[in-house]
Design a protein around this motif. Structure first.
Motif, short mmCIF file in Angstrom:
data_model
loop_
_atom_site.label_atom_id
_atom_site.label_comp_id
_atom_site.label_asym_id
_atom_site.label_seq_id
_atom_site.Cartn_x
_atom_site.Cartn_y
_atom_site.Cartn_z
N LEU A 141 0.82 -1.21 0.00
CA LEU A 141 0.00 0.00 0.00
C LEU A 141 0.86 1.26 0.00
O LEU A 141 1.88 1.33 0.67
CB LEU A 141 -0.92 0.01 1.21
CG LEU A 141 -1.87 -1.19 1.34
CD1 LEU A 141 -2.69 -1.08 2.62
CD2 LEU A 141 -2.79 -1.28 0.13
N GLY A 142 0.43 2.25 -0.74
CA GLY A 142 1.12 3.53 -0.75
C GLY A 142 0.80 4.32 0.51
O GLY A 142 -0.33 4.30 0.99
N PHE A 143 1.81 5.03 1.05
CA PHE A 143 1.58 5.78 2.29
C PHE A 143 1.92 7.26 2.15
O PHE A 143 1.82 8.00 3.12
CB PHE A 143 2.38 5.17 3.44
CG PHE A 143 3.86 5.05 3.19
CD1 PHE A 143 4.72 6.11 3.45
CD2 PHE A 143 4.39 3.89 2.68
CE1 PHE A 143 6.08 6.00 3.21
CE2 PHE A 143 5.75 3.76 2.44
CZ PHE A 143 6.60 4.82 2.71
N CYS A 144 2.31 7.69 0.96
CA CYS A 144 2.69 9.10 0.78
C CYS A 144 1.50 9.94 0.34
O CYS A 144 0.63 9.45 -0.40
CB CYS A 144 3.80 9.21 -0.26
SG CYS A 144 5.38 8.51 0.28
N PRO A 145 1.45 11.21 0.77
CA PRO A 145 0.39 12.10 0.31
C PRO A 145 0.60 12.43 -1.17
O PRO A 145 1.69 12.21 -1.68
CB PRO A 145 0.58 13.34 1.20
CG PRO A 145 2.01 13.30 1.63
CD PRO A 145 2.36 11.85 1.72
N PRO A 146 -0.42 12.89 -1.89
CA PRO A 146 -1.67 13.43 -1.33
C PRO A 146 -2.78 12.40 -1.12
O PRO A 146 -3.79 12.71 -0.50
CB PRO A 146 -2.08 14.45 -2.37
CG PRO A 146 -1.59 13.90 -3.66
CD PRO A 146 -0.29 13.22 -3.32
N HIS A 147 -2.63 11.19 -1.66
CA HIS A 147 -3.71 10.21 -1.55
C HIS A 147 -3.18 8.87 -1.05
O HIS A 147 -3.09 7.90 -1.80
CB HIS A 147 -4.40 10.03 -2.91
CG HIS A 147 -4.93 11.29 -3.50
ND1 HIS A 147 -5.94 12.02 -2.91
CD2 HIS A 147 -4.57 11.98 -4.61
CE1 HIS A 147 -6.20 13.09 -3.64
NE2 HIS A 147 -5.38 13.10 -4.67
N PRO A 148 -2.82 8.77 0.24
CA PRO A 148 -2.27 7.52 0.77
C PRO A 148 -3.33 6.42 0.83
O PRO A 148 -4.52 6.69 1.01
CB PRO A 148 -1.80 7.91 2.17
CG PRO A 148 -2.67 9.07 2.55
CD PRO A 148 -2.90 9.82 1.27
N ASP A 149 -2.89 5.18 0.66
CA ASP A 149 -3.79 4.03 0.71
C ASP A 149 -3.88 3.44 2.12
O ASP A 149 -4.78 2.66 2.41
CB ASP A 149 -3.29 2.93 -0.22
CG ASP A 149 -3.21 3.39 -1.66
OD1 ASP A 149 -4.16 4.07 -2.11
OD2 ASP A 149 -2.21 3.09 -2.34
N VAL A 150 -2.94 3.77 2.98
CA VAL A 150 -2.89 3.22 4.33
C VAL A 150 -2.61 4.36 5.31
O VAL A 150 -1.96 5.34 4.95
CB VAL A 150 -1.80 2.12 4.45
CG1 VAL A 150 -0.42 2.69 4.24
CG2 VAL A 150 -1.88 1.39 5.78
N ASP A 151 -3.13 4.24 6.53
CA ASP A 151 -2.98 5.31 7.52
C ASP A 151 -1.63 5.23 8.24
O ASP A 151 -1.55 5.23 9.46
CB ASP A 151 -4.13 5.29 8.53
CG ASP A 151 -4.21 3.99 9.31
OD1 ASP A 151 -3.68 2.98 8.82
OD2 ASP A 151 -4.81 3.98 10.41
N LEU A 152 -0.58 5.18 7.45
CA LEU A 152 0.79 5.17 7.95
C LEU A 152 1.39 6.53 7.62
O LEU A 152 1.42 6.91 6.44
CB LEU A 152 1.58 4.05 7.28
CG LEU A 152 2.94 3.69 7.86
CD1 LEU A 152 2.78 2.94 9.18
CD2 LEU A 152 3.72 2.83 6.88
N VAL A 153 1.84 7.25 8.64
CA VAL A 153 2.32 8.62 8.43
C VAL A 153 3.79 8.72 8.81
O VAL A 153 4.16 8.44 9.95
CB VAL A 153 1.49 9.62 9.25
CG1 VAL A 153 2.04 11.03 9.09
CG2 VAL A 153 0.02 9.56 8.84
#
Length: 211
Positions: A141-153
């Motif tokens: 899953l992608g985690f980078c903004p602007p549209h991340p797929d997972v709530d990993l920050v």
């Protein structure tokens, strides 16, 4: 609040990204961890300690994506470990998050790690993933903004890291050529941090590397 790390940060070579992650924070499920130890894996054809060394498989497919994607793998039949994919698509580079210190969300961390000393909540990659609530469903899953797929920050360092505190060494538990600490001194950690895991050499010649 420190800025959120974007895809351009992870698009770089793994040996640049890995030490740059020390002191950064990773957050998920109400818990924030300041990273104190990571390992770099150079992936396809370049790193015999890597899961992706011999090519793409269903398990390692996330590694062949672009930087900014997760790779979560299962180890010892009981633990999940979290890696952050780096570099260009197809290179299968990644950083294993080995250890860190919980700096926010102490109550949530304590609930997930009941009976465990706070020092050990994230002292090792499986413990770190457990404290963050990461499992196999989070892989790829992608985690980078602007549209991340997972709530990993992932956020940048709140304060600069003193470069004299950054140490390098052999990767933990990696056997065979990839375990050569002279050729692959790709474990990076902050000296003096109690959360840093204990170094243990491999017990077999089966590659343990996560990427």
């Amino acid at each position: 609040m420190p800025r959120r790390l974007r895809q351009s940060f992870f698009a770089r070579d793994v040996l640049v990204v890995a030490p740059d992650l020390l002191g950064c924070t990773v957050s998920r499920g109400g818990v924030t961890v300041r990273l104190t130890e990571v390992e770099a894996y150079a992936g396809y054809l370049h790193d015999p300690g890597s899961h992706a060394y011999r090519g793409r498989t269903p398990r390692t497919a996330p590694m062949f994506g672009p930087g900014g994607v997760t790779y979560v793998y299962f180890t010892y039949g009981m633990h999940w470990c979290l890696n952050l994919v780096t570099g260009p698509a197809g290179s299968a580079q990644g950083v294993l998050l080995r250890a860190g210190e919980v700096v926010a969300g102490v109550d949530a961390a304590a609930a997930r790690r009941a009976g465990v000393s706070p020092r050990d909540w994230c002292r090792g990659p499986a413990r770190l993933a457990t404290t963050l609530g990461v499992t196999g469903v989070d892989s790829g899953l992608g985690f980078c903004p602007p549209h991340p797929d997972v709530d990993l920050v992932l956020r940048a360092r709140a304060t600069p890291v003193d470069s004299t505190r950054v140490r390098v060494g052999p990767r933990v538990g990696v056997s065979g050529p990839g375990g050569d600490g002279q050729a692959y001194p790709w474990r990076f950690f902050l000296d003096g941090e109690t959360s840093v895991s204990v170094y243990r050499p491999a017990k077999s010649r089966v590659p343990k590397g996560p990427t």
